[in-house]
Design a protein around this motif. Structure first.
Motif, PDB file in Angstrom:
ATOM      1  N   THR A  22      -1.996  -0.247   1.586  1.00  0.00           N
ATOM      2  CA  THR A  22      -2.998  -1.130   2.174  1.00  0.00           C
ATOM      3  C   THR A  22      -2.371  -2.095   3.165  1.00  0.00           C
ATOM      4  OG1 THR A  22      -2.760  -2.670   0.312  1.00  0.00           O
ATOM      5  CG2 THR A  22      -4.499  -1.006   0.161  1.00  0.00           C
ATOM      6  N   GLY A  23      -1.081  -2.405   2.978  1.00  0.00           N
ATOM      7  CA  GLY A  23      -0.433  -3.357   3.850  1.00  0.00           C
ATOM      8  C   GLY A  23       0.011  -2.801   5.181  1.00  0.00           C
ATOM      9  N   MET A  24       0.370  -1.490   5.207  1.00  0.00           N
ATOM     10  CA  MET A  24       0.954  -0.941   6.443  1.00  0.00           C
ATOM     11  C   MET A  24       0.486   0.466   6.783  1.00  0.00           C
ATOM     12  SD  MET A  24       4.981  -2.073   6.174  1.00  0.00           S
ATOM     13  CE  MET A  24       5.261  -1.029   4.740  1.00  0.00           C
ATOM     14  N   ILE A  63       9.131   6.184   2.860  1.00  0.00           N
ATOM     15  CA  ILE A  63       9.487   4.893   2.267  1.00  0.00           C
ATOM     16  C   ILE A  63       9.953   5.085   0.832  1.00  0.00           C
ATOM     17  CG2 ILE A  63       8.528   2.703   1.455  1.00  0.00           C
ATOM     18  CD1 ILE A  63       6.704   2.772   3.974  1.00  0.00           C
ATOM     19  N   ALA A  64       9.195   5.868   0.056  1.00  0.00           N
ATOM     20  CA  ALA A  64       9.530   6.069  -1.355  1.00  0.00           C
ATOM     21  C   ALA A  64      10.816   6.869  -1.526  1.00  0.00           C
ATOM     22  CB  ALA A  64       8.371   6.773  -2.059  1.00  0.00           C
ATOM     23  N   ALA A  65      10.992   7.926  -0.734  1.00  0.00           N
ATOM     24  CA  ALA A  65      12.185   8.759  -0.865  1.00  0.00           C
ATOM     25  C   ALA A  65      13.453   7.957  -0.589  1.00  0.00           C
ATOM     26  CB  ALA A  65      12.102   9.952   0.083  1.00  0.00           C
ATOM     27  N   LEU A  66      13.415   7.113   0.426  1.00  0.00           N
ATOM     28  CA  LEU A  66      14.602   6.320   0.762  1.00  0.00           C
ATOM     29  C   LEU A  66      14.844   5.219  -0.260  1.00  0.00           C
ATOM     30  CD1 LEU A  66      14.153   6.175   4.634  1.00  0.00           C
ATOM     31  CD2 LEU A  66      15.865   7.481   3.346  1.00  0.00           C
ATOM     32  N   PRO A 101       4.484   4.399  -8.027  1.00  0.00           N
ATOM     33  CA  PRO A 101       3.278   4.528  -7.193  1.00  0.00           C
ATOM     34  C   PRO A 101       2.052   4.883  -8.032  1.00  0.00           C
ATOM     35  CG  PRO A 101       5.117   5.822  -6.298  1.00  0.00           C
ATOM     36  CD  PRO A 101       5.490   5.418  -7.695  1.00  0.00           C
ATOM     37  N   ALA A 102       0.887   4.528  -7.528  1.00  0.00           N
ATOM     38  CA  ALA A 102      -0.383   4.997  -8.092  1.00  0.00           C
ATOM     39  C   ALA A 102      -0.836   6.172  -7.248  1.00  0.00           C
ATOM     40  CB  ALA A 102      -1.419   3.882  -8.069  1.00  0.00           C
ATOM     41  N   SER A 151      -1.953   6.382  -3.623  1.00  0.00           N
ATOM     42  CA  SER A 151      -2.995   5.427  -3.251  1.00  0.00           C
ATOM     43  C   SER A 151      -2.447   4.008  -3.199  1.00  0.00           C
ATOM     44  CB  SER A 151      -4.163   5.502  -4.226  1.00  0.00           C
ATOM     45  OG  SER A 151      -3.738   5.243  -5.558  1.00  0.00           O
ATOM     46  N   ALA A 152      -1.288   3.782  -3.827  1.00  0.00           N
ATOM     47  CA  ALA A 152      -0.627   2.493  -3.768  1.00  0.00           C
ATOM     48  C   ALA A 152       0.871   2.700  -3.938  1.00  0.00           C
ATOM     49  CB  ALA A 152      -1.157   1.555  -4.837  1.00  0.00           C
ATOM     50  N   ILE A 153       1.653   2.023  -3.109  1.00  0.00           N
ATOM     51  CA  ILE A 153       3.117   2.071  -3.197  1.00  0.00           C
ATOM     52  C   ILE A 153       3.617   0.629  -3.261  1.00  0.00           C
ATOM     53  CG2 ILE A 153       5.268   2.807  -2.081  1.00  0.00           C
ATOM     54  CD1 ILE A 153       3.697   4.987  -0.677  1.00  0.00           C
ATOM     55  N   PRO A 154       3.860   0.131  -4.470  1.00  0.00           N
ATOM     56  CA  PRO A 154       4.302  -1.264  -4.604  1.00  0.00           C
ATOM     57  C   PRO A 154       5.743  -1.439  -4.102  1.00  0.00           C
ATOM     58  CG  PRO A 154       3.394  -0.403  -6.667  1.00  0.00           C
ATOM     59  CD  PRO A 154       3.644   0.763  -5.777  1.00  0.00           C
TER      60      PRO A 154
END
Length: 403
Positions: free
Chosen positions: A138-140, A256-259, A383-384, A395-398
């Protein structure tokens, strides 16, 4: 001579892509399919499942033998798009926008992309530095590709937020079209309503471009010499909105998540930014946005993976499995940005390879470089996951920074 099996001789398996566990992690399911052979039949649907890279690339790329899922595209976009078309018509329609998505043309837009990324990451970066946990989606990642593609289409900035909402709702067709529950039916109706509303908006924009002219993507198609029905023009622009938001946003999230999960490789990027593009390709191979797609056999006896398939049979190409084919990649379940360059199927193959692949790569590259510049030690919490098994994504990556 290699023996060719009949369709009745292939092994069978139950593959429930609507199982919530499949969306969270489809790879164990697909490895079960791979273990049974190059072609496996799904018991309930009757689909023929393909996991190997070579067979998957052939089915996806050989349009003369395998038809696209026209019903899917018409349901999602309200009309036929180039994804539904065979040559020469496909190339005629694709040519209208082809130059706008070439690397050289997009290089001229790099400063604009960097500006959008700067604007859309400023708040997230400030909040991360303040110690907050922030949702990257949602942020980016939802906003960046939508703003960029909408600008290229000549959309008014005040309509950008509505475009994101339409795109989000349209994805419900993919997530819920096989869900017969009241909630599933409601999601499909929201998706259909979003498609109708976006199409009505674009129909007015097409008329306006014909009256006023312009050099944006809507104007180029609206005034092109390529013969197109009105619903094809509208649907093509609707697909552009959807693809510009949905798939690119998910690719950004995966990178983003993989790195974050491989900080030692991310640290290499800090010192050698030339590795960023191949880290994105590896993220896309390792965690495919498009998990599977459907193709339909055009001729009786067409052979796939040593199996003669009947005419009109449905082939479910498991792209995510093909991108982890051990016959093509060593240790395919590992993330390794130093792999020798090889094509993967994240952007499709052949005639229907993704028109916007270079734009998706550019946007993701600029975003990753921005994060490396400003908050290089980002961490990702659990993540969600969404419910879409076909176009899979979080749907979400905190995000947070280490204490």
């Amino acid at each position: 001579m290699t023996e060719v099996l009949s369709a009745q001789e292939v092994p069978t398996i139950r593959l429930d892509v609507l199982d919530p566990r499949f969306v969270v992690d489809p790879y164990p399911f697909m490895e079960e399919v791979r273990a049974l052979g190059p072609v496996v039949r799904e018991r309930e649907s009757g689909y023929f499942l393909v996991t190997g890279y070579r067979d998957a690339a052939r089915v996806m790329g050989l349009a003369k033998s395998f038809a696209s899922d026209v019903e899917h595209f018409v349901a999602l976009f309200g009309g036929a798009t180039m994804e539904c078309m065979d040559n020469p018509r496909h190339d005629q329609v694709k040519s209208i926008w082809a130059k706008d998505f070439q690397r050289g043309t997009l290089a001229e837009r790099r400063a604009f992309v960097e500006h959008v990324v700067d604007e859309q990451t400023r708040d997230v970066i400030d909040r991360l530095r303040a110690g907050e946990t922030v949702d990257a989606v949602t942020g980016m990642t939802r906003a960046i590709p939508t703003i960029i593609i909408a600008t290229m289409m000549g959309v008014r900035p005040e309509d950008f937020r509505q475009f994101v909402q339409w795109s989000d709702d349209m994805g419900g067709v993919l997530e819920a079209r096989d869900d017969g529950s009241p909630e599933g039916r409601a999601r499909v109706e929201r998706a259909n309503r979003a498609t109708r509303e976006l199409n009505a908006y674009l129909l007015k924009e097409v008329a306006r471009r014909r009256a006023e002219g312009g050099d944006d993507l809507v104007a180029k198609m609206a005034t092109s010499d390529v013969p197109m029905a009105e619903d094809e023009i509208v649907a093509s622009n609707t697909q552009l909105v959807f693809a510009g938001n949905e798939t690119t946003s998910k690719l950004m999230g995966y990178a983003i998540a993989a790195l974050a999960q491989h900080p030692e490789q991310r640290r290499e990027l800090l010192h050698d930014r030339s590795l960023v593009p191949q880290s994105i390709e590896e993220a896309h191979r390792w965690t495919s946005v498009l998990v599977y797609n459907l193709r339909f056999v055009k001729e009786e006896g067409t052979v796939v993976g040593g199996v003669a398939l009947p005419k009109d049979a449905t082939v479910m190409v498991l792209q995510a499995a093909a991108n982890r084919d051990p016959d093509r990649w060593d240790d395919p379940s590992a993330f390794d940005l130093h792999r020798p360059p090889q094509a993967h199927l994240g952007f499709g193959a052949g005639l229907h390879s993704c028109l916007g692949l270079n734009l998706a790569r550019l946007e993701t590259e600029v975003l990753i470089n921005k994060l490396l510049d400003e908050v290089p030690d980002w961490e990702v919490l659990e993540p969600a996951w969404g419910t879409n098994p076909m176009v899979r994504g979080a749907s979400a990556i905190p995000l947070r920074l280490p204490n």
